[in-house]
Design a protein around this motif. Structure first.
Motif, PDB file in Angstrom:
ATOM      1  N   LEU A 265       0.889  -1.153  -0.106  1.00  0.00           N
ATOM      2  CA  LEU A 265       0.061   0.022  -0.055  1.00  0.00           C
ATOM      3  C   LEU A 265       0.907   1.307  -0.083  1.00  0.00           C
ATOM      4  CD1 LEU A 265      -2.950   1.103   0.508  1.00  0.00           C
ATOM      5  CD2 LEU A 265      -2.447   1.242   2.910  1.00  0.00           C
ATOM      6  N   LEU A 266       1.872   1.226   0.843  1.00  0.00           N
ATOM      7  CA  LEU A 266       2.764   2.507   1.201  1.00  0.00           C
ATOM      8  C   LEU A 266       3.442   2.789  -0.194  1.00  0.00           C
ATOM      9  CD1 LEU A 266       4.076   2.779   4.560  1.00  0.00           C
ATOM     10  CD2 LEU A 266       1.942   3.424   3.576  1.00  0.00           C
ATOM     11  N   ARG A 267       3.969   1.573  -0.816  1.00  0.00           N
ATOM     12  CA  ARG A 267       4.907   1.488  -2.061  1.00  0.00           C
ATOM     13  C   ARG A 267       4.099   2.370  -3.179  1.00  0.00           C
ATOM     14  NH1 ARG A 267       7.789   2.449  -5.288  1.00  0.00           N
ATOM     15  NH2 ARG A 267       9.072   0.803  -6.843  1.00  0.00           N
TER      16      ARG A 267
ATOM     17  N   GLY B 205       3.880  11.007   1.294  1.00  0.00           N
ATOM     18  CA  GLY B 205       3.604  10.729   2.485  1.00  0.00           C
ATOM     19  C   GLY B 205       4.130   9.583   2.966  1.00  0.00           C
ATOM     20  N   ARG B 206       4.816   8.720   2.164  1.00  0.00           N
ATOM     21  CA  ARG B 206       5.396   7.609   2.456  1.00  0.00           C
ATOM     22  C   ARG B 206       6.057   7.454   3.775  1.00  0.00           C
ATOM     23  NH1 ARG B 206       8.609   4.872  -2.068  1.00  0.00           N
ATOM     24  NH2 ARG B 206       6.946   5.260  -3.512  1.00  0.00           N
ATOM     25  N   ALA B 207       7.219   8.424   3.651  1.00  0.00           N
ATOM     26  CA  ALA B 207       8.141   8.562   5.006  1.00  0.00           C
ATOM     27  C   ALA B 207       7.478   8.631   6.218  1.00  0.00           C
ATOM     28  CB  ALA B 207       9.193   9.502   4.729  1.00  0.00           C
ATOM     29  N   PHE B 208       6.370   9.528   6.191  1.00  0.00           N
ATOM     30  CA  PHE B 208       5.662   9.572   7.374  1.00  0.00           C
ATOM     31  C   PHE B 208       4.648   8.576   7.716  1.00  0.00           C
ATOM     32  CE2 PHE B 208       1.114  10.171   9.035  1.00  0.00           C
ATOM     33  CZ  PHE B 208       1.418  10.708  10.217  1.00  0.00           C
TER      34      PHE B 208
ATOM     35  N   SER C  79       7.044   5.716   9.402  1.00  0.00           N
ATOM     36  CA  SER C  79       7.542   5.862  10.741  1.00  0.00           C
ATOM     37  C   SER C  79       6.358   5.707  11.580  1.00  0.00           C
ATOM     38  CB  SER C  79       8.208   7.312  10.729  1.00  0.00           C
ATOM     39  OG  SER C  79       9.454   7.518  10.175  1.00  0.00           O
ATOM     40  N   ALA C  80       5.196   6.058  11.187  1.00  0.00           N
ATOM     41  CA  ALA C  80       4.127   6.038  12.193  1.00  0.00           C
ATOM     42  C   ALA C  80       3.490   4.404  12.421  1.00  0.00           C
ATOM     43  CB  ALA C  80       3.048   6.873  11.696  1.00  0.00           C
ATOM     44  N   PHE C  81       3.827   3.544  11.309  1.00  0.00           N
ATOM     45  CA  PHE C  81       3.564   2.302  11.380  1.00  0.00           C
ATOM     46  C   PHE C  81       4.631   1.536  12.174  1.00  0.00           C
ATOM     47  CE2 PHE C  81       0.560   2.816   7.517  1.00  0.00           C
ATOM     48  CZ  PHE C  81      -0.593   2.282   8.092  1.00  0.00           C
ATOM     49  N   TYR C  82       5.703   2.148  12.361  1.00  0.00           N
ATOM     50  CA  TYR C  82       6.722   1.521  12.817  1.00  0.00           C
ATOM     51  C   TYR C  82       6.957   1.544  14.353  1.00  0.00           C
ATOM     52  CZ  TYR C  82      11.507   0.241  14.483  1.00  0.00           C
ATOM     53  OH  TYR C  82      12.386  -0.187  14.947  1.00  0.00           O
ATOM     54  N   ALA C  83       6.300   2.674  14.765  1.00  0.00           N
ATOM     55  CA  ALA C  83       6.493   3.065  16.253  1.00  0.00           C
ATOM     56  C   ALA C  83       5.823   2.066  17.477  1.00  0.00           C
ATOM     57  CB  ALA C  83       5.331   4.347  16.406  1.00  0.00           C
ATOM     58  N   PRO C  84       4.821   1.077  16.864  1.00  0.00           N
ATOM     59  CA  PRO C  84       4.363  -0.023  17.847  1.00  0.00           C
ATOM     60  C   PRO C  84       5.442  -0.947  17.908  1.00  0.00           C
ATOM     61  CG  PRO C  84       2.524   0.636  16.374  1.00  0.00           C
ATOM     62  CD  PRO C  84       3.577   1.356  15.869  1.00  0.00           C
TER      63      PRO C  84
ATOM     64  N   MET D  13       7.376  -4.684   7.992  1.00  0.00           N
ATOM     65  CA  MET D  13       6.742  -3.789   7.167  1.00  0.00           C
ATOM     66  C   MET D  13       7.786  -2.917   6.492  1.00  0.00           C
ATOM     67  SD  MET D  13       5.762  -0.668   6.174  1.00  0.00           S
ATOM     68  CE  MET D  13       5.468   0.265   7.687  1.00  0.00           C
ATOM     69  N   VAL D  14       8.871  -2.311   7.360  1.00  0.00           N
ATOM     70  CA  VAL D  14       9.848  -1.500   6.762  1.00  0.00           C
ATOM     71  C   VAL D  14      10.701  -2.325   5.969  1.00  0.00           C
ATOM     72  CG1 VAL D  14      11.816  -0.210   7.745  1.00  0.00           C
ATOM     73  CG2 VAL D  14       9.727   0.168   8.792  1.00  0.00           C
ATOM     74  N   ILE D  15      11.090  -3.506   6.393  1.00  0.00           N
ATOM     75  CA  ILE D  15      12.012  -4.349   5.711  1.00  0.00           C
ATOM     76  C   ILE D  15      11.476  -4.938   4.159  1.00  0.00           C
ATOM     77  CG2 ILE D  15      13.408  -6.429   5.484  1.00  0.00           C
ATOM     78  CD1 ILE D  15      13.271  -6.307   8.881  1.00  0.00           C
ATOM     79  N   PHE D  16      10.097  -5.086   4.126  1.00  0.00           N
ATOM     80  CA  PHE D  16       9.538  -5.189   2.945  1.00  0.00           C
ATOM     81  C   PHE D  16       9.322  -4.017   2.098  1.00  0.00           C
ATOM     82  CE2 PHE D  16       6.682  -8.823   5.315  1.00  0.00           C
ATOM     83  CZ  PHE D  16       7.385 -10.046   4.441  1.00  0.00           C
TER      84      PHE D  16
END
Lengths: 278, 321
Positions: free
Chosen positions: B116-118, B123-126, B129-134, B194-197
């Motif tokens: 989805l982010l791809r 706004g991809r970087a935002f 980061s937000a999805f990574y926080a948890p 997700m960040v790695i994918f």
């Protein structure tokens, strides 16, 4: 219309996901400010009145140890671990990345293999060792291993980074008569800064969140970290202490959130390039 | 890569007849600096990894309570565990169920969101980061306490479940459902894979997709024939890491089970039971045997994964060989 929808739909999906994802965090913040009688009776997310006394109660801490002391203890363990990891892991990494010696390949392979080792296999003997040394119920078992580069993840991370650095500077320093320690300290280490920062941040967050090791090694309440203090709420089934408990939880995750906001670029980069987890 | 090429010539050893003395020296000199640089790590590996591994293997054949000397009992810890301890099997069952459900869900969600982010231009970087926080917060005691409260009887997730007609007596107190609270807490941390994918997806050359589109391949076809094979090394990497980590989950299990694996041992994870045997009940020998079984199981699983990898992981650079 169709084009606009196509453009905005992914954003809408992403934002919807994000709201679900962040709900527990918002809930944590809201509950930390709720009056005791509202925690379970009212399903409104936001409290009707802000109960700051939850925070003053939380600041008193657990079993007579103030939150300031608990945070100080956590900080001591975390900072000690950061210093240990950055020093010892960068030393080992420099040897693997830059020096030539016998068995380098074998040792490097062995180092990578320890990445996959479940911690539990060494847990009990390590406990026996520290018990024999009279170090149980002190911070040594938590900090000392970090000075011996036991977290191979970071050695690996720094090796990968150093291998990507140009050698010209180091070579010219050597020609100018610098020994290997001088080269390491004055040339390589400053260039490795991004990897060292990533190491430092992850070490800090992992140590701050760590519960298992701290629970095993620390007994005296005055040596407790904030995580261990929160543990005393786990076996309570009553909900009367919810307000202060979650106020203390907010206090304990605040440093991590701050780190995240300041260093998110390093964190996300570190994960993307090496597969580090938190 | 450039390192390998630069060190490879190793002029000192091969060109004996016209060796430049200045180049030979660094090689010799590097022996003692190397041992100094490596010494912290070497001491750590020997004193805190190799020796403890051997000691715990020895202890696994003994009866040991930390105070009196270990007493040799042969294979009894292992046979007791495998044949006479229903709680051991309960903990194996819980942990395997958890791994089998949580890992695919977490990785599936991670891949979905990464794709989805791809597709986003802005706004991809935002979002990343937000999805990574948890993932940073999820291992903490605080967040585990939040999940315990949310899924408790009277908690707000319980209320939502009630409203849509799902079982709503609080999953925490329900022996059939408590383990899924730990699963959901794990899935919540899908940000790291997700960040790695996402990094992997960004490596796939867009020309592949363009060429496929010209040849008339639809979205699904592109996904199956381009994305899946090109991403398979990353999937493999995530899968191995996630499985190894999941077998060792502790803090969430400890908190959500109320510290004792309850209700009715339904959240008695393997590591929790190991801790209970070793440190609460002082059966260190038994706990050491459990630790070695865990090592063997994780090792065997990793080996199997690496074996099967040959048939489904695709490495683009090997194509020409």
């Amino acid at each position: 219309m169709n084009i606009a929808l196509k453009r905005w739909l992914p954003h809408m999906v992403a934002i919807a996901c994000l709201l679900v994802l962040l709900y527990p965090l918002v809930w944590l913040l809201a509950t930390s400010l709720k009056p005791a009688d509202e925690v379970l009776t009212s399903l409104d997310l936001w409290p009707s009145s802000l109960e700051w006394s939850n925070y003053t109660t939380a600041l008193d801490g657990v079993s007579g140890v103030s939150v300031a002391r608990l945070l100080g203890n956590s900080l001591l363990v975390a900072v000690g671990s950061v210093v240990g990891n950055v020093l010892s892991c960068s030393l080992a990494a420099y040897a693997f990345a830059r020096l030539r010696f016998r068995m380098r390949g074998v040792l490097f392979g062995f180092m990578v293999a320890t990445l996959m080792l479940p911690h539990h296999v060494v847990l009990i003997p390590q406990y026996i060792i520290f018990n024999q040394l009279g170090m149980v119920d002190s911070y040594w078992p938590l900090i000392l291993p970090k000075f011996l580069a036991t977290e191979a993840f970071f050695v690996f991370l720094i090796v990968q980074f150093m291998r990507g650095l140009p050698r010209e500077l180091e070579e010219s320093a050597r020609i100018d008569g610098c020994g290997p320690f001088r080269v390491y300290w004055s040339i390589t280490l400053p260039l490795t800064r991004p990897a060292l920062i990533t190491t430092a941040i992850f070490t800090f967050i992992w140590t701050w969140n760590d519960f298992f090791t701290q629970m095993i090694y620390l007994f005296s309440p005055e040596r407790f970290t904030i995580t261990l203090a929160l543990r005393s709420f786990v076996d309570q089934s009553s909900t009367s202490a919810y307000g202060p408990m979650f106020a203390m939880s907010v206090i304990s995750v605040l440093p991590i959130l701050l780190f995240f906001l300041v260093f998110q670029r390093y964190l996300v980069q570190g994960v993307a390039t090496t597969g580090l987890r938190a | 890569m450039s390192t390998a090429q630069r060190t490879a010539p190793a002029g000192a050893d091969r060109t004996k007849h016209r060796k430049p003395p200045a180049r030979r020296r660094p090689h010799r000199d590097q022996r003692w600096p190397a041992s100094v640089f490596l010494s912290p790590w070497l001491i750590g590996v020997v004193a805190l990894t190799l020796v403890p591994m051997a000691v715990s293997l020895y202890l696994s054949f003994t009866d040991y309570d930390l105070f009196s000397a270990p007493r040799w009992v042969g294979l009894r810890n292992y046979t007791d565990m495998l044949t006479e301890d229903p709680r051991f099997w309960r903990s194996v069952g819980t942990t395997v169920l958890y791994v089998v459900v949580a890992v695919p869900l977490k990785l599936g969600l991670a891949l979905g969101v990464a794709m989805l982010l791809r597709s986003l231009v802005r706004g991809r970087a935002f979002y990343r980061s937000a999805f990574y926080a948890p993932s940073l917060l999820g291992a903490s005691m605080s967040i585990a306490l939040v999940w315990r409260a949310l899924f408790n009887d009277g908690g707000s997730v319980t209320a939502v479940l009630d409203a849509v007609g799902l079982p709503a007596d609080g999953w925490i107190g329900d022996p059939d459902l408590a383990v899924y609270v730990v699963v959901l807490l794990t899935v919540w941390q899908f940000g790291a894979p997700m960040v790695i994918f996402l990094a992997g997806l960004q490596q796939i050359p867009s020309t592949l997709y363009e060429a496929a589109a010209i040849d008339g391949a639809g979205r699904w076809r592109q996904f199956v024939s381009i994305t899946v094979p090109m991403l398979s090394p990353v999937v493999f990497f995530n899968l191995v890491l996630e499985i190894i980590n999941s077998f060792q989950v502790f803090t969430p299990a400890f908190v959500i089970s109320g510290g004792n694996g309850g209700p009715a041992d339904s959240t008695l994870f393997y590591t929790l039971y190991l801790y209970e045997r070793g440190f609460t009940a002082s059966h260190m020998g038994y706990a050491a045997a459990m630790a070695w079984l865990l090592l063997l199981a994780v090792g065997a699983l990793t080996l199997i994964l690496f074996r099967t990898a040959r048939s489904w992981v695709f490495y683009a650079d090997e194509e020409g060989r």
